[in-house]
Motif scaffolding. Structure first.
Motif, PDB file in Angstrom:
ATOM      1  N   ALA A 191       0.820  -1.215   0.000  1.00 33.55           N
ATOM      2  CA  ALA A 191       0.000   0.000   0.000  1.00 33.55           C
ATOM      3  C   ALA A 191       0.853   1.265   0.000  1.00 33.55           C
ATOM      4  N   LYS A 192       2.016   1.214   0.644  1.00 33.71           N
ATOM      5  CA  LYS A 192       2.868   2.400   0.717  1.00 33.71           C
ATOM      6  C   LYS A 192       3.360   2.850  -0.652  1.00 33.71           C
ATOM      7  N   SER A 193       3.335   1.944  -1.625  1.00 35.94           N
ATOM      8  CA  SER A 193       3.822   2.286  -2.958  1.00 35.94           C
ATOM      9  C   SER A 193       2.816   3.109  -3.762  1.00 35.94           C
ATOM     10  N   LEU A 194       1.586   3.202  -3.285  1.00 37.54           N
ATOM     11  CA  LEU A 194       0.551   3.931  -4.018  1.00 37.54           C
ATOM     12  C   LEU A 194       0.730   5.441  -3.873  1.00 37.54           C
ATOM     13  N   LEU A 254      -1.832  -0.515   7.439  1.00 37.60           N
ATOM     14  CA  LEU A 254      -2.056   0.326   6.263  1.00 37.60           C
ATOM     15  C   LEU A 254      -2.475  -0.585   5.123  1.00 37.60           C
ATOM     16  N   ARG A 255      -3.562  -0.261   4.467  1.00 36.07           N
ATOM     17  CA  ARG A 255      -4.088  -1.101   3.389  1.00 36.07           C
ATOM     18  C   ARG A 255      -4.411  -0.268   2.149  1.00 36.07           C
ATOM     19  N   VAL A 256      -4.656  -0.979   1.066  1.00 34.33           N
ATOM     20  CA  VAL A 256      -5.176  -0.343  -0.144  1.00 34.33           C
ATOM     21  C   VAL A 256      -6.653  -0.037   0.099  1.00 34.33           C
ATOM     22  N   THR A 257      -7.037   1.216  -0.090  1.00 36.94           N
ATOM     23  CA  THR A 257      -8.435   1.594   0.113  1.00 36.94           C
ATOM     24  C   THR A 257      -9.018   2.166  -1.177  1.00 36.94           C
ATOM     25  N   MET A 285      -6.001   4.531  -2.821  1.00 37.30           N
ATOM     26  CA  MET A 285      -4.870   5.139  -2.114  1.00 37.30           C
ATOM     27  C   MET A 285      -4.522   4.299  -0.893  1.00 37.30           C
ATOM     28  N   PRO A 286      -3.412   4.580  -0.243  1.00 38.82           N
ATOM     29  CA  PRO A 286      -3.125   3.915   1.031  1.00 38.82           C
ATOM     30  C   PRO A 286      -4.005   4.478   2.136  1.00 38.82           C
ATOM     31  N   GLY A 287      -4.484   3.613   3.035  1.00 37.92           N
ATOM     32  CA  GLY A 287      -5.342   4.067   4.124  1.00 37.92           C
ATOM     33  C   GLY A 287      -5.743   2.895   5.001  1.00 37.92           C
ATOM     34  N   SER A 288      -6.918   2.980   5.600  1.00 36.51           N
ATOM     35  CA  SER A 288      -7.430   1.927   6.468  1.00 36.51           C
ATOM     36  C   SER A 288      -8.691   1.321   5.866  1.00 36.51           C
ATOM     37  N   ALA A 289      -8.842   0.015   6.030  1.00 33.69           N
ATOM     38  CA  ALA A 289     -10.071  -0.652   5.589  1.00 33.69           C
ATOM     39  C   ALA A 289     -11.287  -0.053   6.287  1.00 33.69           C
ATOM     40  N   LEU A 290     -11.078   0.535   7.459  1.00 41.03           N
ATOM     41  CA  LEU A 290     -12.180   1.152   8.200  1.00 41.03           C
ATOM     42  C   LEU A 290     -12.738   2.356   7.465  1.00 41.03           C
ATOM     43  N   TYR A 291     -11.929   3.000   6.619  1.00 41.03           N
ATOM     44  CA  TYR A 291     -12.411   4.131   5.839  1.00 41.03           C
ATOM     45  C   TYR A 291     -13.481   3.667   4.847  1.00 41.03           C
ATOM     46  N   ASP A 292     -13.166   2.597   4.105  1.00 41.50           N
ATOM     47  CA  ASP A 292     -14.105   2.108   3.097  1.00 41.50           C
ATOM     48  C   ASP A 292     -15.379   1.587   3.749  1.00 41.50           C
ATOM     49  N   TYR A 293     -15.218   0.794   4.794  1.00 45.69           N
ATOM     50  CA  TYR A 293     -16.386   0.288   5.511  1.00 45.69           C
ATOM     51  C   TYR A 293     -17.197   1.443   6.101  1.00 45.69           C
ATOM     52  N   GLY A 294     -16.525   2.354   6.762  1.00 46.13           N
ATOM     53  CA  GLY A 294     -17.209   3.437   7.464  1.00 46.13           C
ATOM     54  C   GLY A 294     -17.994   4.342   6.549  1.00 46.13           C
ATOM     55  N   ASP A 295     -17.435   4.652   5.385  1.00 50.86           N
ATOM     56  CA  ASP A 295     -18.163   5.553   4.492  1.00 50.86           C
ATOM     57  C   ASP A 295     -19.359   4.865   3.867  1.00 50.86           C
ATOM     58  N   SER A 296     -19.263   3.559   3.664  1.00 50.44           N
ATOM     59  CA  SER A 296     -20.437   2.818   3.177  1.00 50.44           C
ATOM     60  C   SER A 296     -21.573   2.889   4.182  1.00 50.44           C
TER      61      SER A 296
END
Length: 407
Positions: A191-194, A254-257, A285-296
């Motif tokens: 993920a850091k490479s993004l 840190l994950r791919v989000t 982008m790099p971030g947390s899986a919680l971002y994708d889940y949370g915004d849904s």
């Protein structure tokens, strides 16, 4: 797969009505600084651009496709044989929104190549279950035209469509499974490479600091009238640090989000109704899986529109919350850590609080960022988000109980 929980009809009706706020949701998810849809292009010009890519056969026809608001999207048909055609998606990238086309396409080609490999190794169909970037004949991933526009091409996924509104609970569930599976497939991606196509997009600490500066500057002299809303944010200042601090410390990985986890970014198979492919990877982008889940959850489990004035209509629908949570965790297939699962409710709360804070910041600064359609529109939007946050807090134990089943 276990039976899906029953969802009341009025929950689905509310979901249908919320399509009216689709444009608002999209502007939340993408930093909009300009750009229009479907620039005037001659068919001959589009076919000429298409001919620069490694397509099968000869470009024959091209027509506008979809209802996206950011990029200009066209469906290209190529003639392979007298009775055979092949279709592709041709897209003009909006470089006023995404100002680094090179970095953007490096992200997309890297992620799609990785996805195709993972899917093939798991016995899936990489041509249908992942986007496929069509390269130029010179090997590049996009074309820069003389007029300064940037173009790319994808393989068209046959036998599947995306939908703007949830018609039945299975649709919402399938979107959760698909976005969870997206996390699972990319769990080992560096993920850091993004590239950060939108720097600090979900850096809630940075959003908080910008909010405080807007309050202090009070350029529009509006702070006094929104004292309650300002206090609402400041009372939750510690919460704004939670996810960011956990990422920095490594407590959550840190994950791919994806960062735009709405239903119409999933292709649903015509025959099975299953979510087969995640699309629109511009905001990966790099971030947390919680971002994708949370915004849904922020958008999908809200019982009202994002700019609803009647706050009595706003709440977090726990049935939809449970449905999405079930699908997302199942889709992740064990790739989430126990800590991430435990923090899912916080992801939902923080994405909602962050969104409301952004609306309030824009209101304090004079509504220069989010498009408004009436006076105090951003303030109304802010209040719906804060109402949703408060409702989540009131239901916190129940939300945790739902998530606890998966620990």
């Amino acid at each position: 797969m276990s039976k899906l929980p029953e969802i009341k009809a009025d929950s689905i009706k509310r979901r249908k009505n919320k399509i009216k706020t689709f444009w608002l949701h999209l502007t939340i998810m993408i930093e909009i600084n300009g750009g229009g849809i479907y620039m005037s292009r001659e068919k001959s010009e589009l076919l000429c651009i298409s001919g620069k890519f490694e397509v099968a056969g000869e470009p024959e026809n091209v027509v506008p496709h979809g209802n996206g608001h950011i990029n200009d999207t066209y469906l290209l048909t190529c003639r392979v044989a007298p009775e055979k055609t092949c279709r592709y998606i041709l897209q003009r990238m909006n470089h006023e929104v995404f100002r680094d086309p090179k970095g953007l396409m490096e992200n997309i080609t890297g992620v799609t190549t990785f996805l195709q490999k993972e899917i093939a190794e798991r016995g899936g169909d990489p041509d249908r279950e992942a986007l496929g970037v069509i390269m130029l004949k010179d090997g590049a991933s996009y074309s820069e035209e003389e007029d300064g526009t940037f173009w790319r091409m994808y393989r068209f996924v046959e036998g599947a469509d995306s939908y703007d509104a949830v018609e039945k609970p299975e649709d919402f569930y399938e979107s959760a499974v698909a976005f969870g599976n997206f996390q699972k497939l990319l769990a080992k991606y560096p993920a850091k490479s993004l590239h950060e196509t939108i720097p600090n997009f979900h850096n809630t600490v940075d959003r908080l600091e910008k909010f405080k500066k807007a309050v202090e500057a009070d350029t529009m002299k509006r702070a006094a009238e929104v004292a309650d809303e300002i206090r609402f944010v400041l009372d939750r200042e510690d919460d704004c640090h939670v996810l960011c601090d956990m990422l920095v410390s490594g407590e959550i990985p840190l994950r791919v989000t994806h960062n735009d986890t709405k239903l119409n970014n999933i292709l649903l198979d015509h025959k099975t109704g299953k979510g087969i492919c995640v699309i629109d990877l511009d905001t990966v982008m790099p971030g947390s899986a919680l971002y994708d889940y949370g915004d849904s959850i922020r958008f999908g489990a809200n019982t009202g529109a994002e700019d609803e004035k009647d706050l009595s209509k706003i709440s977090c629908d726990l049935e939809l919350f449970a449905l999405y949570t079930k699908g997302f965790i199942e889709g992740c297939g064990g790739s989430l850590t126990q800590k991430e699962i435990k923090m899912l409710p916080m992801g939902a709360k923080m994405m909602t609080l962050e969104c409301g804070m952004r609306f309030l910041t824009d209101y304090l600064e004079g509504d220069h960022y989010f498009k408004i359609h009436r006076p105090k529109h951003n303030l109304d939007r802010c209040r719906t988000q804060f109402c949703m946050v408060k409702d989540m807090e009131d239901k916190w134990e129940k939300m945790q109980e739902i998530v606890e089943k998966y620990l």
